[in-house]
Design an enzyme around this catalytic site. Structure first.
Site, PDB file in Angstrom:
ATOM      1  N   TYR A  48     -14.121  54.114  22.726  1.00 44.79           N
ATOM      2  CA  TYR A  48     -13.788  53.088  22.829  1.00 44.79           C
ATOM      3  C   TYR A  48     -15.272  52.156  23.245  1.00 44.79           C
ATOM      4  O   TYR A  48     -15.822  52.122  23.879  1.00 44.79           O
ATOM      5  CB  TYR A  48     -13.048  52.483  24.401  1.00 44.79           C
ATOM      6  N   GLN A  86      -0.037  61.941  25.006  1.00 43.36           N
ATOM      7  CA  GLN A  86      -0.065  60.229  25.604  1.00 43.36           C
ATOM      8  C   GLN A  86       0.230  60.161  23.834  1.00 43.36           C
ATOM      9  O   GLN A  86      -0.537  60.647  22.761  1.00 43.36           O
ATOM     10  CB  GLN A  86      -1.254  59.612  25.025  1.00 43.36           C
ATOM     11  N   LYS A 128       4.776  36.665  21.876  1.00 50.33           N
ATOM     12  CA  LYS A 128       3.640  35.501  21.355  1.00 50.33           C
ATOM     13  C   LYS A 128       4.017  35.199  20.110  1.00 50.33           C
ATOM     14  O   LYS A 128       3.220  33.930  19.555  1.00 50.33           O
ATOM     15  CB  LYS A 128       2.427  36.076  21.752  1.00 50.33           C
ATOM     16  N   LEU A 146       4.024  47.679  24.001  1.00 48.86           N
ATOM     17  CA  LEU A 146       4.483  46.292  23.124  1.00 48.86           C
ATOM     18  C   LEU A 146       4.118  46.457  22.473  1.00 48.86           C
ATOM     19  O   LEU A 146       4.262  45.007  21.817  1.00 48.86           O
ATOM     20  CB  LEU A 146       4.054  45.069  24.418  1.00 48.86           C
TER      21      LEU A 146
END
Length: 334
Positions: free
Chosen positions: A58, A170, A209, A201
């Site tokens: 990351y 994961q 949104k 999500l």
């Protein structure tokens, strides 16, 4: 906050976990205020969210360094998960070096859960498993896990004879992205691996949104959800049409139940077999509070079935390839 045991360990993890990728900012997520990130981590710990997820990849350790700063003086409150990148660090010797770098970034002398981030079919599977085994023996990690492994790849890990060291898997899992239901979920459960869900999500699509693909941020356009006519990202047509038709059907179902879309979608996900913890990626305290409120939400069998039916065309388009970004020879999970 509710807690569960991580795999076969005695480590208690919160069923809602804090994804820390966006705290790195950078090219994928855009600009992020480090002070806001640290405030969000502080608030999460105060609310009982103890499971923090980061990765070496990351933004080249930026996410880990933000987590390290936030946990200074309060390390004991957190269960830290991070991941080793699947290139040169998948060899046992170089994995030790990668882990040492992550420990320095995180300002700690141990990592609670250390994942293999993605499979690497070019490195013998004995190598990363031996690396995890050595790190655990040295006390640098408390538990080991895998991320984004398919059925064939899990079988190859079993052949190493060290599969029992693994405690968690994961995987991307949400109302739209259900590819793990084609065997990976079942295999993980049978193997005693707690399923930690990311993209809960659908990279923000299930937040409600966005009303069209044109409104979607750039990081969403790199996924298979959105059409890619120029082949710049994933090189496939995508299925934006099905996504936004499904969203138009999901909204009234949530409204009728008196729920926000995130509340309903996360509540649906909590009901699924083998799920240990849901990763969410709030970028500020306000977004964190929205996620926390979802913890108290329960939905009926009837609503769960209606949500699944509305999202079925998207599930069909996703198919059995769990890689959200690539298909064919570029797909990393199989």
């Amino acid at each position: 906050m509710k807690y569960v045991k991580l795999g076969k360990t005695d480590i208690d993890i919160s069923v809602l976990s804090l994804g820390c990728w966006a705290f790195a900012g950078g090219t994928y997520w855009g600009e992020q205020d480090e002070r806001e990130s640290i405030k969000t981590i502080d608030a999460a710990l105060d609310l009982g969210v103890n499971f923090l997820d980061s990765a070496q990849a990351y933004e080249n350790g930026v996410s880990e360094r933000v987590v390290g700063k936030a946990l200074k003086g309060k390390r004991e409150k957190a269960v830290i998960a991070t991941k080793v990148s699947n290139g040169k660090h998948y060899y046992a010797d170089t994995m030790i070096e990668a882990c040492d770098a992550s420990l320095a970034n995180l300002q700690t002398d141990y990592i609670d859960l250390y994942y293999l981030h993605w499979p690497n079919m070019k490195v013998p599977f004995d190598e990363p498993m031996e690396g995890l085994y050595r790190l655990k023996k040295q006390g640098k990690i408390r538990a080991a896990g895998i991320s984004n492994y398919g059925l064939k790849q899990m079988g190859m890990l079993e052949e190493t004879g060290k599969f029992d060291i693994l405690e968690a898997h994961q995987l991307p899992y949400n109302l739209f992205w259900r590819a793990i239901e084609h065997g990976i979920q079942q295999k993980s459960i049978e193997s005693g691996l707690g399923i930690v869900c990311y993209s809960t999500l659908a990279q923000g699509l299930l937040s409600g949104k966005y009303n069209s693909a044109a409104e979607a941020p750039d990081h969403l356009k790199s996924t298979r959800f959105i059409n890619d006519p120029d082949g710049k990202f994933h090189g496939t047509p995508g299925f934006a049409t099905e996504v936004f038709v499904a969203l138009r059907e999901l909204r009234p179902l949530c409204d009728e139940a008196g729920l926000t879309m995130p509340q309903a979608c996360l509540a649906w996900l909590f009901r699924q077999r083998g799920v240990a913890s849901l990763l969410t990626g709030p970028r500020n305290v306000g977004e964190l509070m929205e996620n926390i409120r979802c913890m108290d939400t329960e939905i009926s069998d009837e609503l769960a079935a209606k949500l699944a039916a509305a999202s079925e065309p998207v599930r069909q388009k996703v198919g059995d390839n769990p890689d959200m970004w690539f298909v064919g020879e570029r797909a990393r999970t199989y």
